[in-house]
Write a protein that holds these residues in place. Sequence first.
Motif, mmCIF file in Angstrom:
data_model
loop_
_atom_site.group_PDB
_atom_site.id
_atom_site.type_symbol
_atom_site.label_atom_id
_atom_site.label_comp_id
_atom_site.label_asym_id
_atom_site.label_seq_id
_atom_site.Cartn_x
_atom_site.Cartn_y
_atom_site.Cartn_z
ATOM 1 N N PRO A 110 -0.235 -0.743 20.868
ATOM 2 C CA PRO A 110 -1.542 -1.371 20.714
ATOM 3 C C PRO A 110 -2.068 -1.202 19.289
ATOM 4 O O PRO A 110 -1.878 -0.158 18.666
ATOM 5 N N THR A 111 -2.715 -2.234 18.779
ATOM 6 C CA THR A 111 -3.212 -2.182 17.404
ATOM 7 C C THR A 111 -4.400 -1.237 17.282
ATOM 8 O O THR A 111 -5.409 -1.384 17.985
ATOM 9 N N LYS A 112 -4.257 -0.263 16.424
ATOM 10 C CA LYS A 112 -5.359 0.624 16.021
ATOM 11 C C LYS A 112 -5.452 0.481 14.507
ATOM 12 O O LYS A 112 -4.522 0.814 13.787
ATOM 13 N N LEU A 113 -6.572 -0.041 14.049
ATOM 14 C CA LEU A 113 -6.686 -0.480 12.665
ATOM 15 C C LEU A 113 -7.415 0.554 11.820
ATOM 16 O O LEU A 113 -8.560 0.921 12.111
ATOM 17 N N VAL A 114 -6.756 1.029 10.762
ATOM 18 C CA VAL A 114 -7.371 1.938 9.796
ATOM 19 C C VAL A 114 -7.615 1.176 8.503
ATOM 20 O O VAL A 114 -6.677 0.641 7.910
ATOM 21 N N SER A 115 -8.883 1.105 8.089
ATOM 22 C CA SER A 115 -9.214 0.529 6.788
ATOM 23 C C SER A 115 -9.191 1.665 5.783
ATOM 24 O O SER A 115 -10.109 2.498 5.734
ATOM 25 N N TYR A 116 -8.113 1.717 5.000
ATOM 26 C CA TYR A 116 -7.920 2.807 4.041
ATOM 27 C C TYR A 116 -8.363 2.328 2.664
ATOM 28 O O TYR A 116 -7.847 1.340 2.138
ATOM 29 N N HIS A 117 -9.302 3.059 2.072
ATOM 30 C CA HIS A 117 -9.914 2.637 0.814
ATOM 31 C C HIS A 117 -9.413 3.539 -0.313
ATOM 32 O O HIS A 117 -9.812 4.700 -0.419
ATOM 33 N N MET A 118 -8.523 2.996 -1.109
ATOM 34 C CA MET A 118 -7.915 3.756 -2.192
ATOM 35 C C MET A 118 -8.939 4.037 -3.290
ATOM 36 O O MET A 118 -9.813 3.205 -3.577
ATOM 37 N N ALA A 119 -8.799 5.188 -3.920
ATOM 38 C CA ALA A 119 -9.700 5.580 -5.009
ATOM 39 C C ALA A 119 -9.163 5.018 -6.321
ATOM 40 O O ALA A 119 -8.814 5.754 -7.236
ATOM 41 N N TYR A 120 -9.113 3.686 -6.400
ATOM 42 C CA TYR A 120 -8.496 3.113 -7.600
ATOM 43 C C TYR A 120 -9.439 3.091 -8.788
ATOM 44 O O TYR A 120 -9.010 2.936 -9.925
ATOM 45 N N ASP A 121 -10.735 3.238 -8.571
ATOM 46 C CA ASP A 121 -11.709 3.536 -9.634
ATOM 47 C C ASP A 121 -11.360 2.810 -10.930
ATOM 48 O O ASP A 121 -11.086 3.427 -11.960
ATOM 49 N N ALA A 122 -11.405 1.490 -10.895
ATOM 50 C CA ALA A 122 -10.741 0.722 -11.939
ATOM 51 C C ALA A 122 -11.648 -0.280 -12.619
ATOM 52 O O ALA A 122 -12.616 -0.775 -12.042
ATOM 53 N N LEU A 123 -11.274 -0.598 -13.839
ATOM 54 C CA LEU A 123 -11.904 -1.673 -14.596
ATOM 55 C C LEU A 123 -10.890 -2.754 -14.966
ATOM 56 O O LEU A 123 -11.266 -3.782 -15.518
ATOM 57 N N GLY A 124 -9.629 -2.527 -14.670
ATOM 58 C CA GLY A 124 -8.566 -3.485 -14.972
ATOM 59 C C GLY A 124 -7.793 -3.840 -13.720
ATOM 60 O O GLY A 124 -7.577 -2.994 -12.841
#
Length: 427
Positions: A110-124
């Motif tokens: 069964p689908t269990k969805l994790v929205s993983y937010h990378m710390a890319y802290d970027a300007l480019g």
Amino acid sequence: MARVTRLALLRVLVILGLALGSVVFAAAPSAIAAPGPGSPLPSADPFYRYTGPLENIEPGTVLRSRPMTFRTPTLDSPITGTQVLYRTTDQAGDGAVTVATVLRPLTPGPTKLVSYHMAYDALGSKCDPSYTLSGGYANSLNTAEQGVIAGYLAAGYTVVAPDYEGEDLEWTIGRQSGYAALDGVRAAQIFLRVPDSTPVGLVGYSGGSVPTQWGAEIAPRYAPELNIVGTAAGGLPVDLAHNLPYINGSDQWAGVIPALVVAYQRTYDLDVDSFLSTRGKQTSQQVSDECIVEFAGNYPGLTSADMVKPPYSGLLDVPEVVRAVNDNIMGTAGTPRSPLFLAVGNSDAIGDTIMVTGDVVGLAHEYCTRGVDVTYAQYDGHTHGQAFPVFEAQALPYLTERFNGVPTRSNCATIPQGNSLAPMAVP
């Protein structure tokens, strides 16, 4: 037994990811550019561009998609996924587009969805998760987080990783990041053809805590149909009016100061010529297409005073800067309805070298007073980088318990008041 095995495997992969990124969250410039064959930067890739009208398109709508392979510049994997360009909303409430990477686990279920937010802290754009997760570019930070994502996949979760800073790389901008995260979940559900009732977990550390926390906060109003079962955010920049004085003149983090000027100028159209000094303009230009591992430690000793010209003595003397900072104080846009796990390091009298411990305490306490189910963790003696693996090791079981319907262990009764998060008076 299968669940235990998967959790153990996730912990192993987290450790491997941290080993590969041995200077994760350090300020030393350790990036190695290695775009994949035929892979232009997102800023030059037509896939990322959409010129049609957005007014009558629902947020989360998938506008186009293409396959990708989950890999580093030097290591292939058997995991394939999809990049989706989708409609979202910017800080001003207007239509915008961005890209998310959708990854399915190798094990069915069964689908269990994790929205993983990378710390890319970027300007480019080279730092965009969609680019790094497909092997276009690597640095110590995204390599470590790619190891964590691999672990979630091994544990059977479907992962969506949004480019939540948007097309213009607007770093630390709260509501916009939250909109992009929630619309990324919507886009993933549409693409995967799973219902709104699909359970969702939000997770992110440091810069990744921005879409995580803001996403949880605005979800009841912006995306009430999503079934967010739990949120885990660590190392949160709650109020940048407090972070800026903390890192002022730092050897490790002072490069964040011009980077924030660039991000805020992009979002709020600041009249930087009216307040930046010559050095302020030079440093802002130098960081304008870099990732945090490149700019954070490259300006040791840089101060807010160095950035401005008379009559100002620092960035927080500039009215338009203060108004922009006040617009991004966490806890001001709504009340989460999902249980929260909030965590932060505490290595000195103020915080973890960049995040202010008392601010995270204050946010946790404020949510508790509103009836939110909060579990707060403080990692005494840990710097920001040292707290990262500790947080990830706790975020996993926290979200796993939420997906499995295990009762929470809120410690609201013992969380002190913490710092005031009242907006700063505009000069």
